[in-house]
Design a protein around this motif. Structure first.
Motif, PDB file in Angstrom:
ATOM      1  N   ALA A 145      97.457  39.722  -9.714  1.00  0.00           N
ATOM      2  CA  ALA A 145      97.101  39.079  -7.977  1.00  0.00           C
ATOM      3  C   ALA A 145      95.780  37.995  -8.328  1.00  0.00           C
ATOM      4  N   VAL A 146      95.268  38.218  -8.750  1.00  0.00           N
ATOM      5  CA  VAL A 146      94.547  36.850  -8.741  1.00  0.00           C
ATOM      6  C   VAL A 146      95.096  35.215  -9.489  1.00  0.00           C
ATOM      7  N   ASP A 147      95.548  35.295 -10.200  1.00  0.00           N
ATOM      8  CA  ASP A 147      96.252  34.343 -10.975  1.00  0.00           C
ATOM      9  C   ASP A 147      96.590  33.232  -9.926  1.00  0.00           C
ATOM     10  N   GLY A 148      96.148  31.740  -9.714  1.00  0.00           N
ATOM     11  CA  GLY A 148      95.659  30.971  -9.727  1.00  0.00           C
ATOM     12  C   GLY A 148      95.057  30.795  -7.884  1.00  0.00           C
ATOM     13  N   ALA A 149      94.906  31.976  -7.414  1.00  0.00           N
ATOM     14  CA  ALA A 149      93.956  32.812  -6.678  1.00  0.00           C
ATOM     15  C   ALA A 149      92.609  31.480  -6.155  1.00  0.00           C
ATOM     16  N   ASP A 150      92.457  31.302  -5.080  1.00  0.00           N
ATOM     17  CA  ASP A 150      90.708  30.500  -4.769  1.00  0.00           C
ATOM     18  C   ASP A 150      90.206  31.497  -4.166  1.00  0.00           C
ATOM     19  N   LEU A 151      90.208  32.499  -3.551  1.00  0.00           N
ATOM     20  CA  LEU A 151      89.834  33.201  -2.802  1.00  0.00           C
ATOM     21  C   LEU A 151      89.583  34.902  -3.815  1.00  0.00           C
ATOM     22  N   ILE A 152      88.738  35.212  -3.717  1.00  0.00           N
ATOM     23  CA  ILE A 152      88.823  36.744  -4.602  1.00  0.00           C
ATOM     24  C   ILE A 152      88.317  37.910  -4.439  1.00  0.00           C
ATOM     25  N   VAL A 153      88.149  39.110  -3.622  1.00  0.00           N
ATOM     26  CA  VAL A 153      87.898  40.181  -3.092  1.00  0.00           C
ATOM     27  C   VAL A 153      87.773  41.628  -3.810  1.00  0.00           C
ATOM     28  N   THR A 154      86.942  41.634  -4.514  1.00  0.00           N
ATOM     29  CA  THR A 154      86.753  43.224  -5.158  1.00  0.00           C
ATOM     30  C   THR A 154      85.649  43.922  -4.047  1.00  0.00           C
ATOM     31  N   ALA A 155      86.882  45.486  -3.932  1.00  0.00           N
ATOM     32  CA  ALA A 155      85.881  45.959  -2.847  1.00  0.00           C
ATOM     33  C   ALA A 155      87.251  47.279  -3.820  1.00  0.00           C
ATOM     34  N   THR A 156      86.495  48.019  -4.749  1.00  0.00           N
ATOM     35  CA  THR A 156      86.991  49.065  -5.686  1.00  0.00           C
ATOM     36  C   THR A 156      85.933  49.724  -5.282  1.00  0.00           C
TER      37      THR A 156
END
Length: 328
Positions: A192-203
């Motif tokens: 999911a985060v491969d190459g992402a420039d915006l990441i939300v962790t909501a776990t």
């Protein structure tokens, strides 16, 4: 004396994402200007209980003076039965007389205001061209953050991941309809985060779900899920290498598992905190300094955010004739 009661639907009706952005900028600026008195939250954690209770008081001075109190129970397993992990109420009191003015659904306020603060952090800290979003977590905050991120950046690609594959697929379909673009359901966080420039962790995880070697240069992370000292979503390497911004320094040093685990391992200390978000907002501290640094906003959620949201809701309910008024 009459007291306003607002249920979840009425909170959502009156506290729109746009209104929440305005209110949270107001709350963060008030904190940065030292207009807020806010003790650390008190946590009630019975040894054998399924959840915990947090009690969050605050006072705001000035023209919009008021007292606020949020009492919220946090039950991490609630999402498995289709309920928000946060359950409780926000109380609003008159600063002039101390009279109770309103009782409001805390789950709805927490949902909207938390995502709005992350949107402000993203607007201040993410690269202007950021638009590849990864959302880790398929619960209430994951959904709220999809909308919030779309409000401050033009999204090109969206990927989501959760613990349950079927729930993740359903969440992706819901997100695609909400955002009117394709949303990919992933089988792992790394994917999911491969190459992402915006990441939300909501776990609701107690262990890290995000690893440093998965994160691309220049990414911005909103770490939202953990708000207690005993749980973290972010690994130590990421906490040590990222440019760290927080909603409140004192709260982070005492309440953030993401920070405290890394500090106990000797990887970071108080100087690792670059600034409070409100200081960046009012121009008292710099934000991102180059396109390649990883910025991380550690969100704990603040009582003043609930207070300002409740004050906005109280005024809007009066204006629109919404809610139930009861004798008290």
């Amino acid at each position: 004396m009459t007291v306003l009661v607002l249920d979840a639907a009425q909170v959502h009706q009156l506290l729109t994402p746009e209104a929440a952005l305005h209110a949270m900028r107001e709350a963060l600026a008030a904190l940065a200007h030292d207009e807020v008195h806010q003790p650390l939250r008190m946590i009630v954690r019975p040894p054998a209980a399924a959840g915990l209770m947090g009690v969050m008081p605050s006072y705001r001075s000035g023209h919009e003076a008021a007292y606020g109190l949020k009492a919220v129970c946090v039950f991490p397993d609630n999402p498995t039965i289709g309920k928000d992990a946060h359950q409780g109420a926000v109380l609003l009191f008159s600063a002039a007389t101390g009279e109770l003015q309103a009782l409001m659904n805390a789950s709805a306020i927490t949902e909207v205001r938390t995502a709005a603060v992350s949107a402000i952090a993203t607007d201040l800290l993410a690269r202007p061209d950021a638009g590849d979003l990864a959302v880790i977590g398929t619960g209430v905050q994951g959904r709220a953050h999809l909308r919030a991120m779309a409000g401050v950046r033009t999204l090109r690609r969206v990927r989501v991941v959760g613990r349950d594959p079927a729930r993740t697929e359903a969440f992706a379909a819901e997100a695609a309809a909400l955002l009117s673009l394709s949303v990919q359901a992933c089988s792992s966080v790394a994917e999911a985060v491969d190459g992402a420039d915006l990441i939300v962790t909501a776990t609701t995880s107690a262990e890290p779900v995000l690893r440093r070697n998965w994160i691309s240069p220049g990414a911005h992370i909103n770490a939202v899920g953990s708000s207690v000292p005993t749980a973290r979503e972010i690994d130590t390497a990421t906490m040590a290498e990222a440019s760290l911004f927080v909603d409140r320094r004192e709260s982070t040093l005492n309440e953030s598992g993401d920070y405290l685990f890394a500090a106990r391992e000797g990887a970071i200390g108080p100087d690792q905190i670059r600034a409070e978000l409100g200081a960046v907002l009012i121009g008292a501290a710099p934000g991102r300094t180059d396109d390649n640094e990883i910025t991380l906003f550690k969100s704990l959620g603040l009582a003043v955010e609930d207070l300002v949201a409740a004050d906005h809701l109280y005024r809007e309910a009066q204006r629109h004739g919404t809610g139930t008024w009861v004798s008290f």
